[in-house]
Design an enzyme around this catalytic site. Structure first.
Site, PDB file in Angstrom:
ATOM      1  N   ALA A   1      11.678  24.557 -14.195  1.00  0.00           N
ATOM      2  CA  ALA A   1      11.746  24.272 -12.760  1.00  0.00           C
ATOM      3  C   ALA A   1      10.889  23.051 -12.400  1.00  0.00           C
ATOM      4  O   ALA A   1      10.086  22.592 -13.212  1.00  0.00           O
ATOM      5  CB  ALA A   1      11.282  25.494 -11.993  1.00  0.00           C
TER       6      ALA A   1
ATOM      7  N   GLY B   1      12.580  29.921 -13.101  1.00  0.00           N
ATOM      8  CA  GLY B   1      13.147  29.517 -11.818  1.00  0.00           C
ATOM      9  C   GLY B   1      13.310  30.711 -10.905  1.00  0.00           C
ATOM     10  O   GLY B   1      12.601  31.717 -11.052  1.00  0.00           O
TER      11      GLY B   1
ATOM     12  N   GLU C   1      11.577  33.994 -16.625  1.00  0.00           N
ATOM     13  CA  GLU C   1      10.314  33.828 -15.898  1.00  0.00           C
ATOM     14  C   GLU C   1      10.696  33.485 -14.471  1.00  0.00           C
ATOM     15  O   GLU C   1      10.901  32.318 -14.142  1.00  0.00           O
ATOM     16  CB  GLU C   1       9.597  32.633 -16.549  1.00  0.00           C
ATOM     17  CG  GLU C   1       8.135  32.593 -16.366  1.00  0.00           C
ATOM     18  CD  GLU C   1       7.507  33.760 -17.050  1.00  0.00           C
ATOM     19  OE1 GLU C   1       7.211  34.707 -16.323  1.00  0.00           O
ATOM     20  OE2 GLU C   1       7.349  33.733 -18.283  1.00  0.00           O
TER      21      GLU C   1
ATOM     22  N   CYS D   1       4.896  29.987  -9.117  1.00  0.00           N
ATOM     23  CA  CYS D   1       5.464  31.335  -9.127  1.00  0.00           C
ATOM     24  C   CYS D   1       4.337  32.340  -8.973  1.00  0.00           C
ATOM     25  O   CYS D   1       4.561  33.482  -8.578  1.00  0.00           O
ATOM     26  CB  CYS D   1       6.295  31.567 -10.379  1.00  0.00           C
ATOM     27  SG  CYS D   1       5.418  31.199 -11.873  1.00  0.00           S
ATOM     28  N   THR D   2       3.100  31.910  -9.249  1.00  0.00           N
ATOM     29  CA  THR D   2       1.940  32.798  -9.138  1.00  0.00           C
ATOM     30  C   THR D   2       1.198  32.651  -7.802  1.00  0.00           C
ATOM     31  O   THR D   2       0.131  33.249  -7.614  1.00  0.00           O
ATOM     32  CB  THR D   2       0.935  32.481 -10.263  1.00  0.00           C
ATOM     33  OG1 THR D   2       0.698  31.062 -10.239  1.00  0.00           O
ATOM     34  CG2 THR D   2       1.450  32.892 -11.623  1.00  0.00           C
TER      35      THR D   2
HETATM   36  C1  UN1 Z   1       4.705  28.646 -12.661  1.00  0.00           C
HETATM   37  O1  UN1 Z   1       4.396  28.578 -11.466  1.00  0.00           O
HETATM   38  O2  UN1 Z   1       5.929  28.613 -12.995  1.00  0.00           O
HETATM   39  O3  UN1 Z   1      -0.731  30.765 -13.749  1.00  0.00           O
HETATM   40  C2  UN1 Z   1       3.737  28.696 -13.765  1.00  0.00           C
HETATM   41  C3  UN1 Z   1      -0.464  29.670 -13.216  1.00  0.00           C
HETATM   42  C4  UN1 Z   1      -0.064  28.532 -14.111  1.00  0.00           C
HETATM   43  C5  UN1 Z   1       1.375  28.597 -14.448  1.00  0.00           C
HETATM   44  C6  UN1 Z   1       2.311  28.791 -13.317  1.00  0.00           C
HETATM   45  N1  UN1 Z   1      -0.857  28.585 -15.318  1.00  0.00           N
HETATM   46  O4  UN1 Z   1      -0.528  29.498 -12.018  1.00  0.00           O
END
Ligand code: UN1
Length: 509
Positions: free
Chosen positions: A159, A240, A262, A296-297
């Site tokens: 992504a 994504g 993921e 994503c986190t």
């Molecule tokens: C993501 O947002 O796809 O843990 C990965 C984290 C980073 C990776 C994020 N090491 O925020």
């Protein structure tokens, strides 16, 4: 560093081709232009991959696999070590390009390249530790063990939000495991993909290794489909949205391929009465506004105990006043733009939904205008009081919108934290051992990542990274995530002079 110098040092031109086998770039599909969300300037263009280009790539990848799979794993590790060293040299330029093309702060751009370097180091060590188990056979004069063999072609779909690191999490492991990789990066960040391909291509050439070990394809979901439908691609690792992952998962399952998914997150922080306020505020604000809420986190929900709710509400609203928004390459700024105008409209639409539902907006959002904000992609981080069950809270909006809500008991807090379709990351801020242990127990957080007294984002590469439920169930990077990149084989060897059967079955001729 000037943008022109950055592009030049990474081997990028204003016109590029988006299909590559090692350092050989080709293809003449439709043009894709990359505009920076920082200042709306065109960075360059590339071409998308056609079906015919794709066939050429797969053939080269298969040819490379025939050589790479029998190259000793520690020798493969040595290639990855050299790749990591080259990344160290290119860190400043690549980090700046990530920041300029994607819009995250320079610090985070550099951090992303550091993640690449870290996973290379991890993979080098791993190249001597691809262990299988030895078992005791139930039959006399028999030996049993298992070994891991390379899989084949790994197709990587990544992504825009981590335009370089996610590729390397996959490639560094896949390469030491003896696989070859075909990467489709995001069509929103094609210059980052080409820059990475240039770096690995140099190493492959210097080492005299087959170029097809690392291949690049470019384009929208249709180009991704060429890989997901292709039985020659053994594993699809896709990062994504949940929407995309559902389609990829079904397509690959149809042909019994492997997937590593993921997908979306809806990450919460539980703030308990014993939480350390300074630690909590720093972790919450970085989690929510870091990468402009496009990890994503990213922290999307704060679940706060009623006894400290008012105190935290005031503190977080005040902390948001300190957030400086602007050009991400200027290190005085904490937060850069969203990736593009579509992202801005999704952000605005979600805020509208919340307003229409009558929710209280504690920190107003909105699009920034005026000098420095001409791209139209800079938005204000926003805080909304919400109920967990509300439809807009249940979905992942990739933007800096933070929902805050209350809880009475720790059981209720955990229920709220788990009460969303996604299951990536979670955290509890507490100094109470009972609370933290309950949160980490089997009846606690249902996420792939559960932290105590740190934020939901910013995971280290040493741990397995991924999540449950609609996050897709895959695990990347550290721990034993490497196993998905290999096929397991159980071997039983008879060194005796008879054929005793397992389970005591008698069969005499
Ligand atoms: C993501 O947002 O796809 O843990 C990965 C984290 C980073 C990776 C994020 N090491 O925020």
């Amino acid at each position: 560093m000037q943008i022109e110098n950055i592009l030049q040092s990474l081997g990028l031109n204003s016109e590029n081709q988006g299909t590559a086998v090692g350092g050989r770039f080709f293809g003449s599909g439709n043009k894709i232009h990359s505009f920076s969300p920082v200042d709306a300037k065109k960075i360059g263009s590339t071409s998308s991959t056609t079906q015919q280009d794709y066939e050429e790539v797969v053939n080269a990848a298969l040819e490379a696999f025939a050589v790479w799979r029998t190259t000793p794993a520690p020798v493969r590790g040595d290639m990855v070590r050299k790749f990591g060293d080259r990344l160290r040299e290119k860190k400043a330029a690549l980090g700046a390009l990530v920041s300029y093309e994607m819009g995250k702060s320079l610090q985070e751009g550099l951090g992303e390249v550091q993640e690449m370097i870290d996973i290379c180091e991890f993979a080098v060590g791993l190249s001597r530790q691809l262990y299988g188990l030895t078992m005791h056979s139930e039959r006399p004069s028999h030996r049993m063990y298992e070994q891991y063999h390379p899989l084949g072609i790994v197709g990587i779909i990544s992504a825009f939000n981590f335009p370089v690191a996610v590729w390397s999490w996959n490639t560094a492991l896949a390469w030491v495991c003896g696989d070859v990789c075909i990467w489709k990066g995001s069509e929103k960040t094609p210059m980052c993909s080409i820059a990475c391909q240039n770096i690995i291509a140099e190493i492959l050439q210097e080492e005299g290794l087959p170029a097809g070990i690392s291949c690049l394809i470019t384009g929208d979901y249709k180009v991704g489909e060429l890989m997901t439908k292709d039985h020659r691609v053994a594993l699809i690792s896709a990062t994504g949205s949940t929407r995309m992952g559902r389609i990829v998962g079904q397509t690959v399952a149809e042909r019994f391929g492997k997937t590593l998914l993921e997908l979306g997150g809806n990450n919460a922080m539980i703030i308990t009465p014993s939480a350390d306020m300074k630690v909590t505020l720093t972790a919450a604000v970085f989690g929510a506004v870091g990468t402009a809420g496009q990890r994503c986190t990213s922290t999307r929900r704060l679940i706060i105990h009623t006894s400290v709710y008012e105190k935290y509400k005031e503190a977080i609203v005040n902390a948001y006043k300190q957030v400086r928004i602007g050009n991400p390459l200027d290190e005085n700024n904490h937060m850069g733009p969203l990736i593009d105008k579509d992202a801005v409209s999704n952000y605005l639409q979600t805020i509208e939904e919340a307003k229409a539902a009558g929710n209280t907006i504690l920190v107003e959002g909105g699009v920034l205008e005026g000098a420095g904000y001409e791209s139209g992609c800079y938005v204000k981080p926003c805080i909304i009081e919400a109920q967990n069950h509300q439809a807009f809270v249940q979905k992942e909006t990739f933007a800096p919108i933070l929902y805050i809500m209350t809880y009475e008991s720790i059981d209720e807090a955990i229920e709220l934290q788990n009460g969303v379709p996604q299951g990536l990351s979670s955290t509890i801020m507490t100094n109470d051992l009972r609370e933290s242990e309950q949160f980490l127990s089997a009846a606690g957080s249902d996420c792939g990542i559960a932290n105590v007294n740190i934020g939901t984002s910013g995971a280290e590469i040493g741990g397995a990274f991924g999540g449950e439920k609609e996050t897709g169930g895959g695990r990347e990077s550290g721990s034993d995530a490497w196993k998905i990149y290999m096929r397991r084989q159980t071997n039983t060897i008879n060194y005796g002079r008879s054929v005793p059967l397992a389970q005591g079955i008698k069969f005499d001729l």
